[in-house]
Design an enzyme around this catalytic site. Structure first.
Site, PDB file in Angstrom:
ATOM      1  CE  LYS A  89      -3.978  -1.824  -0.210  1.00 36.29           C
ATOM      2  NZ  LYS A  89      -3.209  -3.382  -0.639  1.00 36.29           N
ATOM      3  CD  GLU A 106      -3.785   7.593   3.392  1.00 36.30           C
ATOM      4  OE1 GLU A 106      -3.397   6.612   3.115  1.00 36.30           O
ATOM      5  OE2 GLU A 106      -4.911   6.482   3.941  1.00 36.30           O
ATOM      6  CG  HIS A 121     -11.698   1.028   9.820  1.00 33.73           C
ATOM      7  ND1 HIS A 121     -11.951   2.150   9.489  1.00 33.73           N
ATOM      8  CD2 HIS A 121     -11.517   1.000  10.877  1.00 33.73           C
ATOM      9  CE1 HIS A 121     -12.045   2.907  10.598  1.00 33.73           C
ATOM     10  NE2 HIS A 121     -10.690   2.028  11.392  1.00 33.73           N
ATOM     11  NE  ARG A 142      -9.343  -8.655  -4.194  1.00 39.69           N
ATOM     12  CZ  ARG A 142     -10.229  -8.038  -3.623  1.00 39.69           C
ATOM     13  NH1 ARG A 142     -11.628  -8.177  -4.833  1.00 39.69           N
ATOM     14  NH2 ARG A 142     -10.608  -7.011  -2.839  1.00 39.69           N
TER      15      ARG A 142
END
Length: 307
Positions: free
Chosen positions: A117, A201, A236, A293
């Site tokens: 990531k 982040e 989340h 994907r």
């Protein structure tokens, strides 16, 4: 393009791929485990083969070597991984290439890049796609973590570098809670993904989560299938997917699809994929991650677009 496709999955997605292949006049090969008996997807396919014994039924579907061997022995010229299991596995894509079998998905180099990531963020930034302020941190280094807060600001969110699906994310609203959040996220990442590495982040408190589905071929042709919104979440984890995203300004919608198509083209993306963004109150959009994907949520897009 293909005469025979092995579907390296089970359940709903395997059935959908097999039915699509049938509509295209393509033969199919199913794989299944002894523990499943004779599942529906194995009956739908033109032929079915039993996977080698594994400690768990799911483990058999993660055996890339066995799946490629079945593909070779059955004469399949392509493998469709569906979603989950080996769908984002560079190892499976590489084994396919070694045996001259097409992998229905992106090239292994890109899958490997997007699985990291932090590396994916950096790549998107070089392409001019906006990313949130962030920093790579060591969960055991208090000094670097404190410096990262000064760089990113509060509130922030801790994420696994090799993670996905919202697993292990920790929101931090005060400096006193950072170290505990880093340790918990790192421990969760190690259990779930085999790597303890994390990054932080900037956290957007009133955010919308918008994802753009794209599809691309090996000749550089890239198209988008518009957006889905998955802002309704619990811990989340997505609860509701809807398309089109309600009350999304047309200029922002166009900007998001343009960024996604550009990113896919610039990275030589092949197959179906999803670019995910966070949108704040001022309608600024930031890249989150790319799923290399077919998405579980593709069914929503399929109902809206017919593709």
């Amino acid at each position: 393009v293909f005469d025979k496709v092995l579907v390296a999955n089970r359940g709903e997605i395997a059935c959908r791929v097999i039915r699509t292949c049938r509509n295209l006049g393509v033969s199919t090969v199913a794989v299944y485990t002894p523990a499943e008996g004779r599942p529906m997807h194995s009956d739908l396919a033109d032929e079915a083969h039993v996977l080698p014994e594994s400690a768990t039924p799911a483990g058999a579907y993660l055996d890339a070597g066995a799946i490629v061997d079945i593909a070779v022995n059955s004469g399949a010229d392509a493998i469709h991984p569906g979603y989950g299991f080996l769908s984002e596995s560079p190892a499976l894509a590489e084994k396919c290439a070694q045996h001259g079998i097409a992998f229905v998905g992106p090239h292994p180099e890109l899958a490997r890049l997007m699985a990291d990531k932090w590396a994916a963020r950096k790549k998107m930034a070089t392409l001019g796609v906006q990313v949130l302020p962030g920093a790579r941190v060591d969960a055991d280094d208090q000094e670097s973590a404190t410096a990262a807060i000064e760089e990113v600001g509060l509130p922030l969110i801790v994420k696994a570098i090799d993670g996905g699906g919202g697993i292990g994310m920790q929101v931090v609203e005060s400096e006193s809670r950072l170290q505990r959040a880093l340790r918990r996220a790192s421990s969760s990442a190690l259990r779930a993904f085999g790597s303890p590495e994390v990054y932080i982040e900037k956290f957007i408190t009133r955010a919308r989560h918008i994802e753009i589905q794209i599809i691309a071929d090996e000749h550089g042709n890239v198209r988008h299938l518009w957006e889905r919104e998955c802002s309704a979440q619990r811990r989340h984890q997505k609860v509701i997917e809807e398309a089109p995203a309600p009350c999304l300004p047309d200029l922002l919608r166009q900007s998001l699809v343009d960024m996604s198509v550009k990113a896919a083209r610039e990275t030589n993306y092949v197959g179906a994929g999803t670019f995910e963004f966070i949108v704040d109150d001022s309608h600024s959009a930031y890249f989150l991650e790319a799923n290399t994907r077919l998405q579980v949520e593709h069914g929503v897009t399929e109902m809206v677009t017919g593709r």
